[in-house]
Design a protein around this motif. Structure first.
Motif, PDB file in Angstrom:
ATOM      1  N   GLY A 183     -11.529  -0.068  23.013  1.00 38.64           N
ATOM      2  CA  GLY A 183     -10.264  -0.632  23.462  1.00 38.64           C
ATOM      3  C   GLY A 183      -9.346  -1.112  22.358  1.00 38.64           C
ATOM      4  O   GLY A 183      -8.318  -1.743  22.638  1.00 38.64           O
ATOM      5  N   PHE A 184      -9.659  -0.806  21.091  1.00 34.18           N
ATOM      6  CA  PHE A 184      -8.803  -1.224  19.987  1.00 34.18           C
ATOM      7  C   PHE A 184      -7.769  -0.142  19.676  1.00 34.18           C
ATOM      8  O   PHE A 184      -8.116   1.018  19.503  1.00 34.18           O
ATOM      9  N   LYS A 185      -6.527  -0.556  19.585  1.00 26.69           N
ATOM     10  CA  LYS A 185      -5.435   0.354  19.265  1.00 26.69           C
ATOM     11  C   LYS A 185      -4.926   0.072  17.856  1.00 26.69           C
ATOM     12  O   LYS A 185      -4.764  -1.087  17.469  1.00 26.69           O
ATOM     13  N   LEU A 186      -4.699   1.135  17.084  1.00 27.24           N
ATOM     14  CA  LEU A 186      -4.129   0.974  15.749  1.00 27.24           C
ATOM     15  C   LEU A 186      -2.652   0.625  15.898  1.00 27.24           C
ATOM     16  O   LEU A 186      -1.839   1.452  16.289  1.00 27.24           O
ATOM     17  N   MET A 187      -2.302  -0.624  15.573  1.00 25.69           N
ATOM     18  CA  MET A 187      -0.943  -1.110  15.762  1.00 25.69           C
ATOM     19  C   MET A 187      -0.074  -0.880  14.522  1.00 25.69           C
ATOM     20  O   MET A 187       1.089  -0.530  14.636  1.00 25.69           O
ATOM     21  N   TRP A 188      -0.675  -1.106  13.354  1.00 26.41           N
ATOM     22  CA  TRP A 188       0.061  -0.943  12.099  1.00 26.41           C
ATOM     23  C   TRP A 188      -0.852  -0.309  11.069  1.00 26.41           C
ATOM     24  O   TRP A 188      -2.063  -0.534  11.060  1.00 26.41           O
ATOM     25  N   GLN A 189      -0.254   0.499  10.212  1.00 25.22           N
ATOM     26  CA  GLN A 189      -0.971   1.118   9.111  1.00 25.22           C
ATOM     27  C   GLN A 189      -0.103   0.917   7.869  1.00 25.22           C
ATOM     28  O   GLN A 189       0.779   1.715   7.581  1.00 25.22           O
ATOM     29  N   VAL A 190      -0.335  -0.187   7.179  1.00 21.86           N
ATOM     30  CA  VAL A 190       0.512  -0.591   6.069  1.00 21.86           C
ATOM     31  C   VAL A 190       0.072   0.138   4.807  1.00 21.86           C
ATOM     32  O   VAL A 190      -1.075  -0.005   4.364  1.00 21.86           O
ATOM     33  N   CYS A 191       0.968   0.919   4.244  1.00 18.96           N
ATOM     34  CA  CYS A 191       0.659   1.673   3.035  1.00 18.96           C
ATOM     35  C   CYS A 191       0.701   0.744   1.828  1.00 18.96           C
ATOM     36  O   CYS A 191       1.695   0.056   1.599  1.00 18.96           O
ATOM     37  N   LEU A 192      -0.391   0.723   1.073  1.00 19.22           N
ATOM     38  CA  LEU A 192      -0.468  -0.096  -0.132  1.00 19.22           C
ATOM     39  C   LEU A 192      -0.358   0.758  -1.382  1.00 19.22           C
ATOM     40  O   LEU A 192      -0.663   0.311  -2.473  1.00 19.22           O
ATOM     41  N   ARG A 193       0.041   2.004  -1.224  1.00 19.46           N
ATOM     42  CA  ARG A 193       0.122   2.942  -2.332  1.00 19.46           C
ATOM     43  C   ARG A 193       1.068   2.426  -3.423  1.00 19.46           C
ATOM     44  O   ARG A 193       2.178   1.969  -3.142  1.00 19.46           O
ATOM     45  N   ASP A 194       0.586   2.535  -4.644  1.00 25.18           N
ATOM     46  CA  ASP A 194       1.360   2.185  -5.842  1.00 25.18           C
ATOM     47  C   ASP A 194       1.722   0.708  -5.931  1.00 25.18           C
ATOM     48  O   ASP A 194       2.544   0.320  -6.752  1.00 25.18           O
ATOM     49  N   ARG A 195       1.099  -0.119  -5.081  1.00 26.51           N
ATOM     50  CA  ARG A 195       1.311  -1.552  -5.243  1.00 26.51           C
ATOM     51  C   ARG A 195       0.343  -2.045  -6.327  1.00 26.51           C
ATOM     52  O   ARG A 195      -0.865  -1.994  -6.154  1.00 26.51           O
ATOM     53  N   PRO A 196       0.846  -2.512  -7.448  1.00 26.58           N
ATOM     54  CA  PRO A 196      -0.054  -2.884  -8.541  1.00 26.58           C
ATOM     55  C   PRO A 196      -0.829  -4.155  -8.226  1.00 26.58           C
ATOM     56  O   PRO A 196      -0.371  -5.025  -7.489  1.00 26.58           O
ATOM     57  N   ILE A 197      -2.025  -4.241  -8.776  1.00 26.51           N
ATOM     58  CA  ILE A 197      -2.797  -5.466  -8.720  1.00 26.51           C
ATOM     59  C   ILE A 197      -3.111  -5.876 -10.147  1.00 26.51           C
ATOM     60  O   ILE A 197      -3.273  -5.040 -11.025  1.00 26.51           O
ATOM     61  N   LEU A 198      -3.198  -7.173 -10.353  1.00 31.19           N
ATOM     62  CA  LEU A 198      -3.588  -7.700 -11.646  1.00 31.19           C
ATOM     63  C   LEU A 198      -5.071  -8.003 -11.577  1.00 31.19           C
ATOM     64  O   LEU A 198      -5.500  -8.846 -10.788  1.00 31.19           O
TER      65      LEU A 198
END
Length: 247
Positions: free
Chosen positions: A213-228
């Motif tokens: 019963g879980f629906k995928l509501m959002w799929q936030v792209c984290l591509r090319d977001r830098p991390i330190l």
């Protein structure tokens, strides 16, 4: 070396560790004790083996994974809801749980590694924290209750409003097993946030979640977001934050 007076941890006293600062923003960070040698293996009583953790994957809990930083960064911007109960699956060193606990959220950290709870306790102290609950939770074959009792671990039994995790979809068998565990621990109305570094199993996981019963509501792209990183190195990150809801 790991500095602890806990008798249950004495067999692991020779582990090589170090303390690292993990930046979560320009003004906020966490200090965590990690494994200094990523090739270490210590299972003197065979507890890890009984939990299905072999020598090749044994040290993985003690590393700082980029996806765990991304999850903590995402949750940092989420308002704390006083009545909301949160569970982090596969917490490892507990970055997300530590962050949410520091912000006042009702969160339980969980993992299947026999040393995760000890490192979590140490990492709380490094950040001036205490009282973060830890429970044992694993997908697949459940652990023997007698073994958990020997290790002083409490199995997860509550249901939660929000379940989170990072870099959990790393094997072909994981989507079905993880979705089943989420279903067991989620309330009838619940959210699930999974940060996945594009390992190739997210579509299957979404299908498995839909069966509960879980629906995928959002799929936030984290591509090319830098991390330190903890070493101060800036790295590009490729992945997604999958956000499901069951109403």
């Amino acid at each position: 070396m790991l500095d602890t007076e806990n008798p249950a941890f004495k067999p692991y006293a020779q582990l090589k560790t170090r303390i690292q600062r993990v930046p979560l923003s320009a003004t906020e960070s966490l200090r965590v004790r990690t494994l200094a040698d990523h090739m270490q293996y210590a299972d003197p009583h065979g507890h890890a083996q009984q939990l299905g953790i072999g020598s090749a994957v044994w040290p993985l809990f003690g590393l700082i994974w980029p996806s765990s930083i991304q999850l903590a960064r995402k949750l940092k911007n989420r308002p704390v809801r006083p009545q909301e109960k949160i569970l982090e699956l596969g917490c490892g060193l507990g970055l997300a749980s530590l962050l949410m606990h520091r912000r006042g959220a009702q969160v339980h950290a969980s993992d299947c590694h026999p040393l995760a709870s000890h490192f979590l306790e140490t990492n709380q102290a490094l950040n001036g924290l205490s009282g973060l609950p830890y429970v044992h939770a694993q997908w697949g074959e459940p652990a023997c209750p007698d073994l958990l009792s020997t290790l002083g671990l409490t199995p997860a039994h509550q249901r939660y409003d929000l379940i989170v995790g990072s870099d959990l979809l790393y094997e072909r068998s994981t989507p079905a097993l993880l979705a089943d565990l989420v279903h067991q621990r989620a309330k009838a109305q619940a959210e699930v946030w999974i940060v996945d570094p594009d390992r190739g199993h997210r579509n299957r996981f979404t299908q498995e979640m839909a069966q509960y019963g879980f629906k995928l509501m959002w799929q936030v792209c984290l591509r090319d977001r830098p991390i330190l990183t903890a070493e101060g190195e800036e790295l590009a990150y490729k992945g997604r934050c999958l956000q499901y809801r069951r109403d």
